[in-house]
Motif scaffolding. Structure first.
Motif, PDB file in Angstrom:
ATOM      1  N   GLN A   5       0.704  -1.018   0.057  1.00  0.00           N
ATOM      2  CA  GLN A   5       0.074   0.236   0.127  1.00  0.00           C
ATOM      3  C   GLN A   5       0.775   1.189   0.046  1.00  0.00           C
ATOM      4  O   GLN A   5       2.284   1.122   0.672  1.00  0.00           O
ATOM      5  N   VAL A   6       0.695   2.261  -0.451  1.00  0.00           N
ATOM      6  CA  VAL A   6       0.568   3.782  -0.516  1.00  0.00           C
ATOM      7  C   VAL A   6      -0.095   4.134   0.081  1.00  0.00           C
ATOM      8  O   VAL A   6      -1.641   4.592  -0.260  1.00  0.00           O
ATOM      9  N   LEU A   7       0.261   4.804   1.255  1.00  0.00           N
ATOM     10  CA  LEU A   7      -1.175   5.944   1.450  1.00  0.00           C
ATOM     11  C   LEU A   7      -0.901   7.366   1.468  1.00  0.00           C
ATOM     12  O   LEU A   7       0.347   7.639   2.521  1.00  0.00           O
ATOM     13  N   ASN A   8      -1.613   8.536   1.265  1.00  0.00           N
ATOM     14  CA  ASN A   8      -1.034   9.512   0.893  1.00  0.00           C
ATOM     15  C   ASN A   8      -1.804  10.132   2.378  1.00  0.00           C
ATOM     16  O   ASN A   8      -2.905  10.570   2.334  1.00  0.00           O
ATOM     17  N   ILE A   9      -1.151  10.737   3.040  1.00  0.00           N
ATOM     18  CA  ILE A   9      -1.384  11.978   3.642  1.00  0.00           C
ATOM     19  C   ILE A   9      -2.684  13.092   3.480  1.00  0.00           C
ATOM     20  O   ILE A   9      -1.109  13.907   3.607  1.00  0.00           O
ATOM     21  N   GLY A  10      -3.425  13.022   3.831  1.00  0.00           N
ATOM     22  CA  GLY A  10      -4.055  14.598   2.792  1.00  0.00           C
ATOM     23  C   GLY A  10      -4.447  15.411   3.489  1.00  0.00           C
ATOM     24  O   GLY A  10      -3.834  15.828   5.159  1.00  0.00           O
ATOM     25  N   SER A  11      -5.543  16.464   3.166  1.00  0.00           N
ATOM     26  CA  SER A  11      -6.462  17.217   3.807  1.00  0.00           C
ATOM     27  C   SER A  11      -8.019  17.102   3.115  1.00  0.00           C
ATOM     28  O   SER A  11      -7.784  17.694   2.212  1.00  0.00           O
ATOM     29  N   ILE A  12      -8.835  18.142   4.250  1.00  0.00           N
ATOM     30  CA  ILE A  12      -9.860  18.318   3.666  1.00  0.00           C
ATOM     31  C   ILE A  12     -10.063  19.689   2.578  1.00  0.00           C
ATOM     32  O   ILE A  12     -10.338  20.306   2.080  1.00  0.00           O
ATOM     33  N   GLY A  13      -8.707  20.131   3.229  1.00  0.00           N
ATOM     34  CA  GLY A  13      -8.719  21.529   2.077  1.00  0.00           C
ATOM     35  C   GLY A  13      -7.548  21.626   1.236  1.00  0.00           C
ATOM     36  O   GLY A  13      -6.578  20.559   0.838  1.00  0.00           O
ATOM     37  N   GLN A  14      -8.713  21.961   0.349  1.00  0.00           N
ATOM     38  CA  GLN A  14      -7.626  20.908  -1.174  1.00  0.00           C
ATOM     39  C   GLN A  14      -8.406  22.570  -2.223  1.00  0.00           C
ATOM     40  O   GLN A  14      -9.674  22.660  -2.367  1.00  0.00           O
ATOM     41  N   SER A  15      -7.220  23.117  -2.557  1.00  0.00           N
ATOM     42  CA  SER A  15      -7.261  24.496  -4.022  1.00  0.00           C
ATOM     43  C   SER A  15      -6.776  23.880  -4.948  1.00  0.00           C
ATOM     44  O   SER A  15      -5.444  23.642  -5.137  1.00  0.00           O
ATOM     45  N   PRO A  16      -6.954  23.976  -6.467  1.00  0.00           N
ATOM     46  CA  PRO A  16      -6.637  23.157  -7.457  1.00  0.00           C
ATOM     47  C   PRO A  16      -5.282  24.089  -7.381  1.00  0.00           C
ATOM     48  O   PRO A  16      -5.152  25.784  -7.480  1.00  0.00           O
ATOM     49  N   VAL A  17      -4.064  23.286  -8.313  1.00  0.00           N
ATOM     50  CA  VAL A  17      -3.320  24.318  -8.607  1.00  0.00           C
ATOM     51  C   VAL A  17      -2.792  25.318  -9.490  1.00  0.00           C
ATOM     52  O   VAL A  17      -3.729  24.601 -11.227  1.00  0.00           O
ATOM     53  N   ASP A  18      -2.773  26.249  -9.569  1.00  0.00           N
ATOM     54  CA  ASP A  18      -2.892  26.979 -11.071  1.00  0.00           C
ATOM     55  C   ASP A  18      -1.777  26.767 -11.575  1.00  0.00           C
ATOM     56  O   ASP A  18      -0.291  26.815 -12.168  1.00  0.00           O
ATOM     57  N   PRO A  19      -1.935  26.324 -13.283  1.00  0.00           N
ATOM     58  CA  PRO A  19      -1.219  25.744 -14.280  1.00  0.00           C
ATOM     59  C   PRO A  19      -0.015  26.400 -14.623  1.00  0.00           C
ATOM     60  O   PRO A  19       0.658  26.194 -15.008  1.00  0.00           O
ATOM     61  N   ASP A  20      -1.226  27.409 -14.631  1.00  0.00           N
ATOM     62  CA  ASP A  20       0.121  28.865 -15.160  1.00  0.00           C
ATOM     63  C   ASP A  20       1.279  29.373 -13.855  1.00  0.00           C
ATOM     64  O   ASP A  20       1.762  30.275 -14.816  1.00  0.00           O
ATOM     65  N   ASP A  21       0.487  29.435 -12.430  1.00  0.00           N
ATOM     66  CA  ASP A  21       1.081  29.970 -11.824  1.00  0.00           C
ATOM     67  C   ASP A  21       1.388  28.796 -10.839  1.00  0.00           C
ATOM     68  O   ASP A  21       1.234  28.884  -9.665  1.00  0.00           O
ATOM     69  N   VAL A  22       2.809  27.579 -11.035  1.00  0.00           N
ATOM     70  CA  VAL A  22       2.514  26.292 -10.219  1.00  0.00           C
ATOM     71  C   VAL A  22       3.302  27.059  -9.390  1.00  0.00           C
ATOM     72  O   VAL A  22       3.294  26.238  -7.574  1.00  0.00           O
ATOM     73  N   GLN A  23       4.585  27.862  -9.349  1.00  0.00           N
ATOM     74  CA  GLN A  23       5.199  27.684  -8.355  1.00  0.00           C
ATOM     75  C   GLN A  23       4.395  28.978  -7.093  1.00  0.00           C
ATOM     76  O   GLN A  23       5.069  29.712  -5.587  1.00  0.00           O
ATOM     77  N   PHE A  24       3.017  29.456  -7.362  1.00  0.00           N
ATOM     78  CA  PHE A  24       2.784  30.148  -6.502  1.00  0.00           C
ATOM     79  C   PHE A  24       3.137  31.908  -6.460  1.00  0.00           C
ATOM     80  O   PHE A  24       3.891  31.899  -5.562  1.00  0.00           O
ATOM     81  N   THR A  25       3.873  32.002  -7.207  1.00  0.00           N
ATOM     82  CA  THR A  25       4.481  33.445  -7.834  1.00  0.00           C
ATOM     83  C   THR A  25       3.981  34.408  -7.049  1.00  0.00           C
ATOM     84  O   THR A  25       4.301  35.804  -6.763  1.00  0.00           O
ATOM     85  N   ARG A  26       2.140  34.708  -7.512  1.00  0.00           N
ATOM     86  CA  ARG A  26       1.727  35.912  -7.015  1.00  0.00           C
ATOM     87  C   ARG A  26       0.272  35.970  -6.499  1.00  0.00           C
ATOM     88  O   ARG A  26       0.526  35.199  -6.119  1.00  0.00           O
ATOM     89  N   ARG A  27       0.193  36.492  -5.535  1.00  0.00           N
ATOM     90  CA  ARG A  27      -0.581  37.162  -3.938  1.00  0.00           C
ATOM     91  C   ARG A  27      -0.179  36.140  -3.594  1.00  0.00           C
ATOM     92  O   ARG A  27      -1.355  35.233  -3.143  1.00  0.00           O
ATOM     93  N   TYR A  28       0.772  35.600  -3.152  1.00  0.00           N
ATOM     94  CA  TYR A  28       0.633  34.553  -1.817  1.00  0.00           C
ATOM     95  C   TYR A  28       0.119  34.615  -0.790  1.00  0.00           C
ATOM     96  O   TYR A  28       0.122  35.350  -0.391  1.00  0.00           O
TER      97      TYR A  28
END
Length: 288
Positions: A146-169
């Motif tokens: 098994q692989v179990l990923n510890i996630g979160s109920i808090g989820q926001s889609p990644v911005d593919p045009d700013d994957v590094q979150f350089t704007r309005r961080y």
């Protein structure tokens, strides 16, 4: 003790379990619980002394444990951790991608990983991808793993045009973006890994557990680490019964963010991820 736990004690798992971020909080509690169930626990952490302390605790309680030190803020170290574990343990029964970074003390401060990537993306998402891929062979060799990923109920889609979150961080959104990506990764690989006998699931353990991550963010805890551990063990029990490609909200099957199931978004995220982890792949000679 439940019937399942008694059975696990009578028949210890033949292949070990790697728990990342096992020197504190949920990871430490989970390492103890797995050792109690008869697992050989590979204890990962950034600090050699803290790793040694947890290993000593598990051994003193009658368990079997080994330390593995690596800083997952470096993708090269994540890949090297995978190579060391694979060399030491050609068969691996469980990988728990638990290590993570929260929003931080100052949510306005954008931090970078050792590779120059946004820190939450790097530690919470990219490092688990690198480690999971690096350990696919020993997971496959276990027969059932098994692989179990510890996630979160808090989820926001990644911005593919700013994957590094350089704007309005924003640190909290950086955290929820990384957990969205981890959930999407779970669903992306689940079917393929299932053909190798590897189940892949994701779990949100509990809301605002009493961990350093939560306290650093200035949040009053809502839940205990013990409650989170119980939820993780439930997800592992579900995986042992054949569940894969599932998301759990505490101890209930649930739905992740709807866009995490989108084939187009999964494909685009995979492409971006491959670009970001390529330097670590080349540096370590790793072949996925």
């Amino acid at each position: 003790m439940s019937r399942h736990e008694r059975s696990a004690r009578q028949l210890p798992p033949s292949a070990p379990a790697l728990v990342t971020g096992a020197t504190s909080g949920l990871g430490r509690s989970l390492a103890r619980a797995l050792a109690d169930r008869g697992w050989t626990v590979l204890v990962h952490g950034r600090d050699e002394n803290k790793c040694a302390t947890v290993v000593d605790e598990l051994r003193a309680a009658g368990g079997t444990a080994h330390p593995y030190v690596a800083d997952l803020a470096s993708l090269e170290e994540a890949a090297e951790l995978g190579r060391r574990v694979a060399a030491d343990h050609p068969s691996l029964g469980l990988l728990v991608n638990n290590a993570g970074v929260g929003a931080g003390r100052d949510a306005r401060r954008r931090e970078l990983s050792r590779d120059g990537y946004e820190l939450r993306l790097a530690v919470n998402y990219l490092a688990p991808v690198v480690l999971t891929r690096a350990l696919r062979s020993p997971l496959r060799a276990a027969g059932t793993a098994q692989v179990l990923n510890i996630g979160s109920i808090g989820q926001s889609p990644v911005d593919p045009d700013d994957v590094q979150f350089t704007r309005r961080y924003d640190g909290m959104e950086a955290y929820t973006r990384s957990k969205f990506a981890l959930a999407a990764f779970t669903f992306t690989i689940a079917e393929e890994y299932a053909r190798d006998g590897i189940g892949v699931n994701c779990v949100h353990p509990a809301n605002y557990m009493d961990t350093t991550m939560v306290l650093e963010a200035g949040v009053r805890p809502w839940s205990s680490v013990a409650e989170g551990t119980a939820a993780v063990l439930h997800a592992l029990d579900e995986g042992a019964r054949g569940a894969s490609g599932q998301y759990y909200n505490e101890s209930r099957r649930a739905k992740a963010h709807r866009l995490a199931y989108s084939a187009d978004i999964q494909q685009r995220l995979t492409s971006l991820t491959d670009q970001l982890i390529a330097p670590a792949e080349r540096a370590g000679g790793t072949s996925w």
